[in-house]
Design a protein around this motif. Structure first.
Motif: not given
Length: 64
Positions: A45, A48-49, A51-53, A55-56, A59
């Motif tokens: 987890q 995952l967090i 990677l998501l940060s 990606k954000q 973007q």
């Protein structure tokens, strides 16, 4: 007759004690296994967090 009954009682008590010890060891092993699984889930987890940060952030940079 009484020595036989006394011996049987001792055997039953030893069997119960050994059973309790075996159960406790198996339970401890299972708890350790569950703790390892929980640690692995927490690490996944966290990745995952991360990677998501990323990606954000990517973007947001592209949108600007």
């Amino acid at each position: 007759m009484y020595p036989g009954v006394a011996l049987l009682a001792i055997i039953v008590q030893l069997t119960i004690i050994i059973g309790v010890i075996v159960f406790a060891v198996k339970l401890l092993n299972r708890i350790t296994e569950i703790a390892g699984s929980q640690k692995s889930i927490a690490e996944s987890q966290a990745k995952l967090i991360s990677l998501l940060s990323k990606k954000q952030t990517t973007q947001d940079s592209a949108d600007s």
